[in-house]
Design an enzyme around this catalytic site. Structure first.
Site, PDB file in Angstrom:
ATOM      1  N   GLU A   9      35.256  41.843  42.806  1.00 46.49           N
ATOM      2  CA  GLU A   9      34.225  40.817  43.013  1.00 46.49           C
ATOM      3  C   GLU A   9      33.965  39.966  41.766  1.00 46.49           C
ATOM      4  O   GLU A   9      32.817  39.656  41.445  1.00 46.49           O
ATOM      5  CB  GLU A   9      32.928  41.486  43.478  1.00 46.49           C
TER       6      GLU A   9
HETATM    7  C1  ACM Z   1      33.270  47.241  45.946  1.00 46.63           C
HETATM    8  O1  ACM Z   1      32.718  47.690  46.963  1.00 46.63           O
HETATM    9  N1  ACM Z   1      32.851  46.095  45.417  1.00 46.63           N
HETATM   10  C2  ACM Z   1      34.383  47.923  45.342  1.00 46.63           C
END
Ligand code: ACM
Length: 652
Positions: free
Chosen positions: A370
């Site tokens: 992310e």
């Molecule tokens: C995640 O759930 N961002 C690895």
């Protein structure tokens, strides 16, 4: 809390119902011989269970005879404690062979190839119990199965009088399907004390998990002492306490105390690693970089590419990302370490040197998920880096970063593991991948020759709601127990040697305390445990759920919390041709009845039973529902506002 009453009801659910349920499936679930009654309800289901005639009765003087091995010390002490506390019996231990031993824990002189390093063979005879294994871990798992054969009261933390401490005679041969059986515990979003982490380990080992992945750093906190970098724990471990809907909290003011959080000293970490090891659990540390790094940046702002970072604070749950466009998110603040800044690699070298020494596990997880592109896209340092290194895209910038991080990890004698986003810009062949966004990324990674651990959101995200948002703490997605049980970690068409195993992940944005961590983990943790331990062909939802209900009663006595959400009915709503609401109700498990009211009173089994879609009366404001099994309520009272159903059905 509303939970108290249903939990009490669960204690009184008639055991015969479970027996019927298991017997009903004996045919389909048969291995060498059908499981004939509810006395045997082991989770995860063993490879082979052969019931024998008769019962073993625990004598009031128990002798545990165990092979001499320092690695067995804790297993023996654990069994001794678990047997003596609830029974009040005298439990002695011996390391020399004794014909009168009650329970023998024997390490094989000659290795049994079937059992591998974690398997065991358990014989409950009329007069003696024997567990044999090649390695101490196998004996530990044999002990877990043995305890599950005893009456549920064996889980008690105090003596219980009047119980017949018997177990059915049985031959069990058992070994895991996969070597990596993990649970991830996010101790960054909310801090959990050393004692609470031990409590979590105690619960996971009952179900034969062997890896605890600790998520030690995120925007909301840095949780591990690093010598020479004091601000990580002086500044980075603390934020402002908030409760409610995490992610939308009002940003803290400058004068609000930053005293919520905590961290583990290096001595704490050593203690946790040793505690886990004695229970055959390895702890894998995760330091999530380059994204999710606001706690680092608030501590050492010059590790950011963004000058405003000097004003950043550790996140307290206020909004810092905009996900409205999907992934990658739009960063509202820059929570990334700067890949163009050499100081970042010096910092990471210091961190990973110490992390590598503290955690003997061969892998270090470095996050990589992310990462927002927002600030990197407009940053001159990044543009220069791209020009210098010939990087064409932002994912390639991340790949540059990851390769440098992998070099550091390898230099410390460890293997690099990261979330599946690291595949996007290209990652070295030796990188291990934890596949979370779906099975697809892990499948592709395995086909490309990477080691893979499967932990996909669709089956293994324990932070997701377990039933309707009306009863569960709100989060953006749901994952019911039955769906979790469908987890199949080894995809078709992939060489299974690349699939190291599977893992469930407990993110804790909305998990404020250890009781809630337990609630989110169990019973879905049972389902994942069975998916990674038991033979694929032995998985059977009906049989699993019958065993789950037996384990609910065990957890009640152990005082470990779990979610009863599986009993909550499923609401499905649409508009019929006349634009009225049509409300359909169903249950996740068979054999339940749903009773309902529209008149604000609390339904019980003397109320109308749901049989066909409902149309709410004209002025009704709430639909209340509750599930029963026969005469016994098993579900929670659910209050569904008609307004909410109207919203779900769309405009009139
Ligand atoms: C995640 O759930 N961002 C690895």
């Amino acid at each position: 809390m509303k939970l108290t009453v249903p939990f009490l009801f669960l204690l009184f659910v008639n055991i015969n119902l479970f027996a019927q349920s298991i017997e009903g499936n004996a045919e389909t679930f048969a291995n060498n011989e059908p499981i004939s009654n509810s006395e045997i309800a082991i989770i995860p289901e063993p490879v082979s269970v052969v019931k024998q005639a008769g019962h073993f009765v625990l004598p009031a003087n128990i002798i545990i005879q165990a092979s001499k091995s320092p690695e067995l010390k804790q297993t023996v002490a654990f069994l001794q404690e678990r047997l003596s506390t609830p029974t009040g019996y005298y439990v002695n231990t011996l390391s020399t062979p004794s014909a009168t031993a009650t329970i023998k824990l024997i390490l094989n002189d000659k290795q049994d190839a079937t059992l591998g390093t974690e398997g065991y063979h358990l014989t409950v005879g009329l007069k003696q119990v024997t567990i044999r294994a090649n390695k101490p871990a196998g004996l530990f798992y044999g002990v877990q199965s043995l305890l599950q054969l005893l009456p549920k009261e064996i889980e008690s933390k105090e003596e219980i009088k009047g119980i017949k401490w018997t177990m059915p005679c049985v031959e069990i041969t058992d070994y895991p399907r996969l070597g990596w059986r993990g649970l991830m515990f996010d101790v960054a979003r909310h801090f959990f004390t050393k004692q609470e982490v031990k409590q979590y380990i105690d619960a996971m080992v009952r179900y034969k998990y062997n890896i605890l992945h600790l998520h030690l750093a995120d925007d909301e906190g840095w949780r591990i002492e690093i010598k020479g970098l004091p601000k990580l724990t002086e500044v980075g471990a603390w934020n402002v306490k908030r409760v409610g809907n995490f992610g939308d909290f009002i940003p803290p003011t400058a004068d609000e105390p930053r005293n919520y959080g905590g961290f583990y000293t290096q001595e704490d970490i050593k203690e946790l690693v040793a505690y886990a090891k004695e229970r055959f659990v390895d702890i894998m540390p995760e330091i999530d970089v380059p994204g999710h790094s606001l706690a680092v940046i608030a501590s050492y702002p010059d590790l950011s590419c963004t000058p405003e970072a000097a004003t950043y604070k550790v996140r307290s749950g206020e909004k810092i990302m905009d996900w409205s466009r999907g992934a990658p998110p739009i960063g509202l603040v820059d929570n990334t370490l700067c890949p163009a800044n050499e100081k970042v690699y010096v910092f990471l070298d210091t961190v990973f040197s110490q992390v590598a020494k503290l955690f003997p596990f061969p892998y270090i997880h470095v996050g990589g998920d992310e990462v927002s592109h927002t600030f990197w896209e407009k940053n001159d340092q990044i543009k220069e880096l791209m020009k210098r290194e010939g990087l064409k895209t932002i994912p390639e910038v991340q790949a540059y970063f990851e390769k440098r991080v992998e070099k550091i990890i390898v230099a410390k004698g460890k293997k690099f593991m990261a979330w599946d986003e690291v595949l996007e810009g290209g990652v070295s062949q030796s990188a291990a991948v934890m596949s979370w966004r779906s099975m697809k990324y892990g499948t592709e990674a395995a086909k490309a020759g990477h080691e893979v651990v499967m932990s996909p959101t669709q089956f293994a995200y324990l932070d997701y709601m377990q039933a309707d948002a009306i009863t569960e703490p709100k989060i953006y997605a749901s994952l019911r127990l039955s769906k979790t049980y469908e987890f199949e970690p080894v995809p078709e068409g992939v060489n299974p040697v690349y699939i190291k195993g599977g893992q469930a992940n407990l993110w804790t944005e909305q998990v404020y305390n250890i009781r809630q961590a337990e609630y989110m983990t169990w019973p879905r943790g049972f389902a994942i445990a069975e998916s990674v331990w038991s033979p694929k062909e032995k998985k059977n939802w009906t049989n699993f759920f019958a065993r789950t209900e037996q384990h609910f009663k065990r957890l009640d006595i152990a005082e470990t919390k779990y979610a009863p959400s599986v009993y909550d009915p499923i609401f499905s709503v649409k508009r019929s041709a006349d634009r009225n609401l049509s409300i359909s109700l169903s249950t996740e498990v068979e054999g339940l009845d749903i009773y309902y009211s529209f008149d604000n009173s609390f339904p019980d089994r003397f109320y109308p039973k749901y049989t066909a879609p409902l149309v709410p009366p004209i002025d009704a404001t709430v639909l209340k529902v509750i599930t029963y099994r026969g005469k016994t309520p098993v579900g929670r009272m659910m209050n569904m506002p008609i307004e909410e159903l109207n919203k779900r059905a769309g405009k009139k």
